[in-house]
Scaffold this motif. Sequence first.
Motif, PDB file in Angstrom:
ATOM      1  N   GLU A 695       0.832  -1.209   0.000  1.00 38.11           N
ATOM      2  CA  GLU A 695       0.000   0.000   0.000  1.00 38.11           C
ATOM      3  C   GLU A 695       0.863   1.254   0.000  1.00 38.11           C
ATOM      4  O   GLU A 695       0.493   2.273  -0.598  1.00 38.11           O
ATOM      5  N   ALA A 699       0.550   4.111  -2.890  1.00 33.11           N
ATOM      6  CA  ALA A 699       0.132   5.463  -2.545  1.00 33.11           C
ATOM      7  C   ALA A 699       0.973   6.524  -3.236  1.00 33.11           C
ATOM      8  O   ALA A 699       0.527   7.659  -3.425  1.00 33.11           O
ATOM      9  N   ASP A 702       0.552   6.427  -9.574  1.00 32.58           N
ATOM     10  CA  ASP A 702      -0.778   6.396 -10.165  1.00 32.58           C
ATOM     11  C   ASP A 702      -0.907   5.349 -11.240  1.00 32.58           C
ATOM     12  O   ASP A 702      -1.937   5.262 -11.899  1.00 32.58           O
ATOM     13  N   VAL A 726      -4.209   3.140 -10.580  1.00 32.11           N
ATOM     14  CA  VAL A 726      -4.324   3.090  -9.120  1.00 32.11           C
ATOM     15  C   VAL A 726      -5.326   4.170  -8.705  1.00 32.11           C
ATOM     16  O   VAL A 726      -5.218   5.324  -9.108  1.00 32.11           O
ATOM     17  N   LYS A 728      -7.765   5.730  -5.321  1.00 33.60           N
ATOM     18  CA  LYS A 728      -7.949   5.794  -3.873  1.00 33.60           C
ATOM     19  C   LYS A 728      -9.398   5.418  -3.545  1.00 33.60           C
ATOM     20  O   LYS A 728     -10.313   5.871  -4.175  1.00 33.60           O
ATOM     21  N   GLN A 734      -5.992   1.812  -1.239  1.00 40.40           N
ATOM     22  CA  GLN A 734      -5.657   1.921  -2.663  1.00 40.40           C
ATOM     23  C   GLN A 734      -6.281   0.745  -3.393  1.00 40.40           C
ATOM     24  O   GLN A 734      -6.297  -0.371  -2.875  1.00 40.40           O
TER      25      GLN A 734
END
Length: 802
Positions: A695, A699, A702, A726, A728, A734
Motif C-alpha cells: 500500500e 500510494a 498512479d 491506481v 484511492k 488503494q
Amino acid sequence: QYSFKEVFGTLVVQKELFDVVAKPLVEDLIRGKNGLLFTYGVTGSGKTHTMTGSPGDGGLLPRCLDMIFNSIGPFQAKRFVFKLDDKNGVDVQCEVDALLERQKRDAMPVPKTPSGKRQIDPEFADMINVQDHCKVEEVDEDNVYSVFVSYIEIYNNYIYDLLEEAPFDLIKPKWNNCNTPVRNGDFIPPQSKILREDQNHNMYVTGCTEVEVKSTEEAFEVFWRGQKKRRIANTQLNRESSRSHSVFIIKLAQAPLDADGDNVLQEKEQITLSQLSLVDLAGSERTNRTKAEGNRLREAGNINQSLMTLRTCIEVLRENQMYGTNKMVPYRDSKLTHLFKNYFDGEGKVRMIVCVNPKAEDYEESLQVMRFAEMTQEVEVARPVDRPLCGLTPGRRFRNQAFREELSRKLEMRGGPINGETEEQSVSEMFLQNFPPLPSCELLDVNDDQTLPKLIEVLEKRHKLRQMLSEEFAKNVLAFKTMLQEFDSSVVSKENYIQGKLSEKEKTIAGQKMELERLEKKIKTLEYKIEILEKTATIYEEDKRNLQQELESKSQKLQRQASDKRRLEARLQGMVAETTMKWEKECERRVAAKQLEMQNKLWVKDEKLKQLKAIVTEPKNEKPERPSRERDREKPVQRSVSPPVPNAPPVRLRHRRSRSAGERWVDHKPPSNLPTETVMQPHVPHAITVAAASEKALAKCDKYMLTHQELASDGEIETKLIKGDVFKTRGGGQAVQFTEIETLKQESPTGRKRRSSPSNPDPPEAAADSEWTDVETRCSVAVEMRAGSALGPGYQHHAQPK
C-alpha cells in the motif's frame, strides 16, 4: 370435423335412438350389470326432450321402463319380498313377512304406493303408450325380480329428493291460522341429502325415497310426480330451462328360486342388485347471452362449474390412461362426478348422447361440446366380472309348475285321494267302539231268564268302564290343569325375564343410537375435513403443475440462451478469424509497399552518390557519363561489412520504451521471474520496483505494472505485462483497476542466416565472418498485443532483407 360412434339427423325417431343407445344398457341391467346414460349439450339443445319425449312419442326413459317390465313381467316377486336397506343394500323376506309388511303398509295413514290398477293420468298417458313391446331375450326364468325407482336432482351442488313428501318448493315461511307469517321468522328449507360410500365402495344418496313399482304406468307416474318438483326457469335462450341436473335411478333386484321353484332362496349372497341411471344434465350457458341475474346467475355458475369438473375428470382419466400417469381424479369437486365415480372407475357401462342445436348463435359452444365428447371416446375403463351362478337346476320353475298341474288333473279324474285310504274316524266313534257290544234285547218267551241277566251284566260292565274312563279323564284333567299352571308360571317367569332383557336391550339400543349419532356427527366432521384436505391437495397439485411448467419453460429458455450463446461465440470467432486474416493481409501489403518505397529511396541515394563520385574522380575535361539504370540494377550493390572486432565491448542492450512513460509507476516483478537476456527489454523510467505489492508503494504512484511469466506451447518463455490504474478508495486505501495486457514472445531465428554482405561468395578467409549476425538479425521477431489496439488482438513483425 369430429368423429363419433353414431350420428343421428334431425329427423330421427325416438325408437331408432333407443335401439342404438339405450337398449344395450337395459339388457345389461337385467343381466346384473350397471349402466349410466346422460344427455349433454348447450341449453335449449333438446336434452330433456330426448330423455322424456313428447305426447305420442315417448323418449328414452319411458321406453326403458317399458322394456324392463315387458321382459320381467311374469317373473316379478310380490311386494316387499325384496326390501332395500338404508346402506345401499337389499334383503329378501319370506312370503309371510312380505304379507305382514303389505298389511302393515295398507293400515298406515301415509300415502300408499301407487297401484297399477289406478287410472293413468292423461297428462302423460300418451308418453308411455309404447306399441313396440320390446323385450330382452333369454331372461333367467328361475329368478324373481323387483324394480325400485328413485328421482333426485343436483341443484347448486346440493342433492335433493324429488319424491320426498315434505314441502319441496322454494323457501317459504310458515303460516298460522290467520294467514300471516309467524313472528319468529321460522323457515322450512329443503333438506339436502348426503353422499356416502357402501361396503362395496359404491356411492349412494342416504335417505333417498325408493319406491317399488310393478308396471310401466306406475313407474312413470312416480317419475312425473318428481318431474313437477324439478327446478326450471325462463331465460333468454329457453322458456323452460332446466336449472339442475336430474338423475332417475332404476334399481333391479333379482334372486334365484329354491329347489322346489316356489319361494325365493333365503340367501343374501345370491341377491344381485343392478342399477341404471338416466341423467338429464343442465345445459352449459354463457351469461352474456342468457342475461342472467341474481339466482339465475348463481345457478348458471354452479351448472358450468359442475360440467367443468366433469370435463376435468374425463381429461385426467384420459391422461392417466394414455401416458401411464397416476394423477388424482378430482371427483369430489362436484356432487355430480362424486355420485358417478364408480361408473368412471369401471363399475358399469357409460353412454353419452350429445345434443346439438343447429342455430348459428350456438356454433362456438357446440364446437366445444363436440370436442369434449370426442375426447371422452378415448377413455376406456375396466368392466366388472359377472357374478357366479347358483348351483340349482335350471328350469325348475316351469318344471315344478307342470308337476303341480298334472297332480291336480289326476285328482280331479279320480275324485278322491290317490292312495285310496279312508278318511279318519271321528273321536266319538272310536270312543264308542271301546265299549262291549250290546246283546239282543228281544224277549220271545215269558220264561226267558237269560236275556235280561246278560243285558244287565253288559250294562254294568259299560257303567264300570264309564266310571273308570271318567276317573281317568278327571285325573287327566287335573294333571293337565297342573301342567297348565306350571306352564303359566313358567311363561310368567319367562315374560319377566324377557321384559328385563328387553329393557336392557332397549337401554343398549338407546346407547347405541346415541353412539351412532355421535359417530354420524364425527363422520360429517371428518368428511368436511376430508373435503378441505382434498381441496388443499388439489391446490397444491395445481401449484406443483404450475411450478413444473414454469421450471420446464425456464429450462427451455436457458437451453435457448445457451444455444444462442454458442452460436454467438462461433460467430464472433469467425469474425475474429476473418478480421485477423484481413489485418494480416493488410500488414503484409503495407510492409511490402514500405519495403519497395525504401528500396527506391536507397537506389536514388546510391545513384546520387555514384554521380557525385564520378564528378569528383573524373578529370575536368571529361564529361561525366550518366550510368545506365539497367546496368546499375544488374550490378549488386556492395555494402560494407562490419568485421568482428576481437576485443570489442559487448553491445549495449536497447531498452523498449513503454507507451506510458512519463508517469509514476509501480513495477511489480515477482522474485520467481527468470531473466530472458533478450535485446528488447521493458523499461519504465521513474518507476518503483518492488517484489511484492504494498500500500505504501501504491500510494506514491498512479500506475501499476505486473510482470508475469509462463511457458508457451512452443517451449519458450512468454512474458505478460499487466497494466492498471491506481485509485484511492473511500476507506483511505488503494485499489488497482487493470486496463491492458502486453505480451512479449521470443522465437528462435530461422535456419537461414542473414548478414549484410555482397552478392559475391565469401573468400575462405572470411568464413569465420559468416558465423556472425548483426543486431537486426538477432531482433528479427517482435510480438505485441495491447487491449484496444487498432491493429487487432496481435501482430508480428518479421525483418526483411535490405
